[in-house]
Design a protein around this motif. Structure first.
Motif, short mmCIF file in Angstrom:
data_model
loop_
_atom_site.label_atom_id
_atom_site.label_comp_id
_atom_site.label_asym_id
_atom_site.label_seq_id
_atom_site.Cartn_x
_atom_site.Cartn_y
_atom_site.Cartn_z
N TYR A 98 0.80 -1.22 0.00
CA TYR A 98 0.00 0.00 0.00
C TYR A 98 0.84 1.28 0.00
O TYR A 98 0.30 2.38 0.04
N GLN A 99 2.17 1.14 -0.02
CA GLN A 99 3.01 2.32 -0.08
C GLN A 99 2.96 2.94 -1.47
O GLN A 99 2.67 2.27 -2.47
N THR A 100 3.26 4.24 -1.55
CA THR A 100 3.21 4.95 -2.83
C THR A 100 4.35 4.48 -3.74
O THR A 100 5.37 3.99 -3.27
N PRO A 101 4.20 4.62 -5.06
CA PRO A 101 5.18 4.08 -6.01
C PRO A 101 6.61 4.56 -5.80
O PRO A 101 7.55 3.78 -6.00
N GLU A 102 6.80 5.84 -5.41
CA GLU A 102 8.17 6.32 -5.24
C GLU A 102 8.89 5.62 -4.09
O GLU A 102 10.12 5.50 -4.09
N ILE A 103 8.13 5.11 -3.13
CA ILE A 103 8.71 4.32 -2.03
C ILE A 103 8.81 2.86 -2.46
O ILE A 103 9.86 2.23 -2.36
N PHE A 104 7.70 2.33 -2.94
CA PHE A 104 7.62 0.90 -3.25
C PHE A 104 8.63 0.49 -4.32
O PHE A 104 9.29 -0.55 -4.21
N HIS A 105 8.76 1.30 -5.38
CA HIS A 105 9.60 0.90 -6.51
C HIS A 105 10.99 1.54 -6.52
O HIS A 105 11.85 1.09 -7.30
N CYS A 106 11.22 2.54 -5.68
CA CYS A 106 12.47 3.28 -5.80
C CYS A 106 13.41 3.16 -4.60
O CYS A 106 14.60 3.42 -4.75
N VAL A 107 12.91 2.80 -3.42
CA VAL A 107 13.82 2.66 -2.27
C VAL A 107 13.67 1.33 -1.53
O VAL A 107 14.53 0.96 -0.73
N ALA A 108 12.58 0.61 -1.77
CA ALA A 108 12.33 -0.63 -1.02
C ALA A 108 13.23 -1.77 -1.47
O ALA A 108 13.51 -1.93 -2.67
N ASP A 109 13.69 -2.56 -0.50
CA ASP A 109 14.48 -3.76 -0.79
C ASP A 109 13.61 -5.01 -0.78
O ASP A 109 13.84 -5.94 -1.54
N ILE A 110 12.63 -5.03 0.12
CA ILE A 110 11.71 -6.16 0.25
C ILE A 110 10.29 -5.60 0.19
O ILE A 110 9.97 -4.63 0.88
N LYS A 111 9.45 -6.22 -0.62
CA LYS A 111 8.09 -5.73 -0.82
C LYS A 111 7.10 -6.87 -0.63
O LYS A 111 7.40 -8.01 -0.98
N GLY A 112 5.92 -6.55 -0.10
CA GLY A 112 4.92 -7.59 0.06
C GLY A 112 3.86 -7.22 1.07
O GLY A 112 3.74 -6.06 1.48
#
Length: 358
Positions: free
Chosen positions: A82-96
Motif C-alpha cells: 500500500y506504499q506509494t510508487p516512489e517508495i515501493f519501486h524506488c527505495v524498497a528492498d523487500i516488498k509484500g
C-alpha cells in the motif's frame, strides 16, 4: 533457559536508544543535481506512468540519498503493497504484505530494518527479528483494525467463552497477539480455523474476514466488530455500477470487505492472492477492491492491464513519506520495541501460524 536469554537480549537492546547505538548523521545535500539525475534515471523509468515529470525533481534527491544511506547504515527497507510508487519501486528492498515482509526480513543480513508500513507491521518484524533494530518512519502510522481491540479485550473474551480457541488476525498489536492461541492471515484464515478440533472458534478482530471464513467452514465462528476503514467503505452496489458501465471489468476483492462485496466479485483473496490473480490472468480491465496504491504498484509489472481505481487510500500508510524515511535513517528514529513480558507469547502465536503445516 533459552527463552530467558532471549528476554535478556530484548531487554538489553532497548537500554540504549538506536541513535546512541548507531549514532546520528548529518543531512545530505538534497539538490536535484546532474549526478542525481543520472543515478536515478533508471528508477524513474519504473514509475514514469504514475509520477509526473514535474514532480520527479522533488522525489529524486530523497531517493538518491536514501539508497546511499541505507547501504552506509547496513539497513534494509521493507515496503508494504500500500506504499506509494516512489517508495515501493524506488527505495524498497523487500516488498509484500505484512507477514511476508516480516518473514523475509528474518533471512536478511542487516542489522537495521526500516518498516514502511503501519505500526503493527513494525511490531511483527520486531517479534520475528528480536535482535535487529526496527525503525518506523512515523510512529503515528496506526491501523483502525488493529486499534479496535486490546489484550484486555481478548482476556475478557476468554472468560466469556472458556475453552474456545482464539484465532487472531496478524493485523493486530503484539499485546493482542500475546493473548491469542494462533495468528492467521487473510490467505490462511480458513486453514488455521479448521486446524482446531473445537466446533466453535473465535476469529478476531476483523468482523468481515470472520464472516467470510464462516462461509467456508462448518465451524461456528464468533466475531468481533473490528473493521479496516479502507475496505469497509466498499459496497456491492458501488461495484455493480462499475460492472454495469463496463461488463468486461473483473472485480478482485480482499476478504476484509463485507461478504456482499465478495459475492459480486470475480475473485477474492489475500493481498498476495490478488496480485497473483492479476499477474496470472492478466484481465483487460480490473478493479482492485483494496487500498488504491496497490494498483499502481502492480501495474508497473503488468502495463497492459487497465486498472479501474475506486481510490480508497489508507491515511495511516500515507504517513510514511520519503523525507520521513530519510530522517529515520539519519537519526535512527522511530525505534520499535516490544515489552519482553509479552514478546515471547506474541512471537509464539505468529510462529504457530508459520509452522502450522509442519
Amino acid at each position: 533457559m533459552a527463552m530467558e536469554a532471549q528476554h535478556l537480549v530484548e531487554a538489553n537492546s532497548t537500554s540504549r536508544t538506536a541513535a546512541e547505538r548507531f549514532g546520528v548523521l548529518e543531512r545530505p545535500d538534497l539538490t536535484y543535481s546532474p549526478a542525481v539525475v543520472k543515478e536515478t534515471a533508471h528508477l524513474y523509468e519504473r514509475v514514469r506512468d504514475f509520477i509526473p515529470a514535474i514532480e520527479w525533481p522533488v522525489f529524486a534527491p530523497y531517493i538518491h540519498a536514501i539508497n546511499r544511506l541505507k547501504k552506509e547504515r547496513g539497513a534494509v527497507i521493507l515496503a508494504h503493497n500500500y506504499q506509494t510508487p516512489e517508495i515501493f519501486h524506488c527505495v524498497a528492498d523487500i516488498k509484500g504484505d505484512s507477514l511476508q515482509l516480516a518473514r523475509d526480513a528474518v533471512s536478511v543480513d542487516a542489522e537495521i530494518i526500516v518498516q514502511c508500513g503501519v505500526h503493527f507491521m513494525a511490531e511483527t518484524s520486531k517479534l520475528l527479528n528480536p535482535q535487529k533494530t526496527v525503525l518506523i518512519p512515523d510512529g503515528r502510522a496506526g491501523c483502525s483494525l488493529s486499534e479496535s481491540i486490546t489484550g484486555a479485550d481478548v482476556r475478557l473474551l476468554r472468560e466469556r467463552y472458556p475453552g474456545v480457541p482464539v484465532v487472531t488476525y496478524v493485523n493486530t498489536s503484539a499485546d493482542v497477539k500475546a493473548e491469542t492461541d494462533i495468528c492467521c492471515t487473510s490467505a490462511n484464515a480458513v486453514d488455521v480455523v479448521n486446524s482446531f478440533d473445537s466446533d466453535t472458534v473465535l476469529c478476531i478482530p476483523d468482523e468481515y474476514l470472520a464472516m467470510n471464513v464462516a462461509n467456508q467452514t462448518s465451524k461456528k465462528i464468533l466475531t468481533w466488530k473490528g473493521h479496516c476503514e479502507v475496505h469497509e467503505r466498499f459496497t456491492a452496489d458501488e461495484l455493480l455500477e462499475y460492472k454495469k458501465a463496463d461488463p468486461r471489468i473483473e472485480i478482485v476483492a480482499h476478504p476484509e470487505c463485507h461478504p456482499s462485496v465478495l459475492a459480486v466479485s470475480d475473485f477474492a483473496g489475500s493481498t498476495k492472492g490478488m496480485i497473483d490473480y492479476v499477474k496470472t490472468k492478466r484481465p483487460a480491465r480490473v478493479l482492485l477492491v483494496t487500498e488504491c496504491s496497490m494498483a499502481s504498484n502492480i501495474q508497473v509489472e503488468v502495463p497492459e492491464v487497465d486498472f479501474v481505481k475506486p481510490c480508497n487510500l489508507c491515511p495511516h500508510m500515507k504517513r510514511i513519506t520519503l523525507p520521513k524515511i530519510l530522517d529515520s535513517l539519519l537519526f535512527m528514529t522511530e525505534e520499535v520495541t516490544v515489552d519482553p513480558a509479552i514478546a515471547g507469547r506474541a512471537r509464539l502465536a505468529v510462529e504457530r501460524m508459520i509452522n502450522l503445516k509442519n
